[in-house]
Scaffold this motif. Sequence first.
Motif, PDB file in Angstrom:
ATOM      1  N   TYR A 118     -28.945  -9.374  68.453  1.00 43.21           N
ATOM      2  CA  TYR A 118     -29.303 -10.355  69.478  1.00 43.21           C
ATOM      3  C   TYR A 118     -28.486 -11.623  69.242  1.00 43.21           C
ATOM      4  CZ  TYR A 118     -32.165 -13.473  72.355  1.00 43.21           C
ATOM      5  OH  TYR A 118     -32.591 -14.363  73.304  1.00 43.21           O
ATOM      6  N   GLY A 119     -27.945 -12.163  70.320  1.00 46.15           N
ATOM      7  CA  GLY A 119     -27.147 -13.378  70.196  1.00 46.15           C
ATOM      8  C   GLY A 119     -25.931 -13.203  69.314  1.00 46.15           C
ATOM      9  N   ASP A 120     -25.245 -12.057  69.441  1.00 44.55           N
ATOM     10  CA  ASP A 120     -24.036 -11.768  68.670  1.00 44.55           C
ATOM     11  C   ASP A 120     -24.290 -11.760  67.168  1.00 44.55           C
ATOM     12  OD1 ASP A 120     -22.449 -11.551  70.985  1.00 44.55           O
ATOM     13  OD2 ASP A 120     -22.232 -13.730  71.076  1.00 44.55           O
ATOM     14  N   ARG A 121     -25.519 -11.422  66.764  1.00 50.06           N
ATOM     15  CA  ARG A 121     -25.851 -11.371  65.351  1.00 50.06           C
ATOM     16  C   ARG A 121     -26.776 -10.188  65.084  1.00 50.06           C
ATOM     17  NH1 ARG A 121     -29.174 -16.005  61.862  1.00 50.06           N
ATOM     18  NH2 ARG A 121     -29.533 -14.689  60.030  1.00 50.06           N
ATOM     19  N   GLU A 122     -26.630  -9.581  63.924  1.00 51.78           N
ATOM     20  CA  GLU A 122     -27.584  -8.548  63.528  1.00 51.78           C
ATOM     21  C   GLU A 122     -28.591  -9.128  62.545  1.00 51.78           C
ATOM     22  OE1 GLU A 122     -28.399  -4.467  61.065  1.00 51.78           O
ATOM     23  OE2 GLU A 122     -26.416  -5.391  60.920  1.00 51.78           O
ATOM     24  N   TYR A 123     -29.853  -8.845  62.792  1.00 52.08           N
ATOM     25  CA  TYR A 123     -30.930  -9.161  61.864  1.00 52.08           C
ATOM     26  C   TYR A 123     -31.400  -7.837  61.269  1.00 52.08           C
ATOM     27  CZ  TYR A 123     -31.052 -13.559  64.520  1.00 52.08           C
ATOM     28  OH  TYR A 123     -30.729 -14.740  65.145  1.00 52.08           O
ATOM     29  N   ARG A 124     -31.360  -7.738  59.957  1.00 53.69           N
ATOM     30  CA  ARG A 124     -31.744  -6.499  59.269  1.00 53.69           C
ATOM     31  C   ARG A 124     -33.037  -6.732  58.501  1.00 53.69           C
ATOM     32  NH1 ARG A 124     -28.584  -2.235  57.056  1.00 53.69           N
ATOM     33  NH2 ARG A 124     -27.165  -2.731  58.793  1.00 53.69           N
TER      34      ARG A 124
END
Length: 296
Positions: free
Chosen positions: A205-211
């Motif tokens: 989301y928003g050009d970012r990955e949250y893992r």
Amino acid sequence: MVPSRAHGTKPYFEGWYLKHQSPRGQTLALIPAFHTGGGGRRTASLQIIANDKSWWLEYPEEQMRVSRQPFQMQIGPSAFGFQGIRLQIQQEDLSLHGVLRYGPLTALRSDIMGPFRFFAGMQCVHGVISMGHSLSGTLELNGEPLDFSGGIGYMETDRGRSFPSRYLWSQCLWGGPERGSLMLAIAAIPLPVGGFTGCICSIVYGDREYRLATYRGVKIEKWSSSGAVIRQGTYCLEAELLKERRQALRAPVEGRMERTIHESLCAKVRYRFWHGKELLFQHTDSHASFEYASER
């Protein structure tokens, strides 16, 4: 090439989940797979999931070809791969034909299983191939055209012996100015002595990955047939099932596709993702996938 015989006659399955969504609300998922059951019997299968119906097709080993570098699978006259699919299926209650092309896949920077992928004897190993890619082309399902041009797709894979005795899985992909993609899986992981509940989750989301994952310290606050809440540090994900339309599928038990599970290809799910007190996004989607299974 045919599937590797490195596993000999041991129970084994390997499958790929390919989901397709059109801008017009049409959705179709395909699960090509191969499996080795009791006595070393090898077969291939294709499961097809539409909004309101599912189909199971089984094929003998000689009608299957698989290559992993890059991934290509052929079952009878139908083919599946990283660049798209070609379907030629005609039987008494099912006619499915056409070609879809995939745009560039969105791969994760690292394996979703983290260090768990090195654990010997894992019952099931999960992989994410693409968190999202563009689609073009048209299929025809029992006389109905499904135009996926301008749509979006998702792809993942599983391999091992059996699905977990209890698990939750949800996936959602949405476009627009605040486009995003999410995959969440929670499962009971057996060990030779005892076991634990594991979680893997990727949010793009928003050009970012949250893992968020067990190997990164995630805490599972609750999980059930109605959804889940997980927390990792200051991040919190809530997934709430609002409405489901379940279809019967088959799942592996020691390599044999004998277990019946149920998936909602087009469930209505509300996702909330927090960073501390800041709500990063709230998204409710009627084309989310949701699956909960328990043998108890």
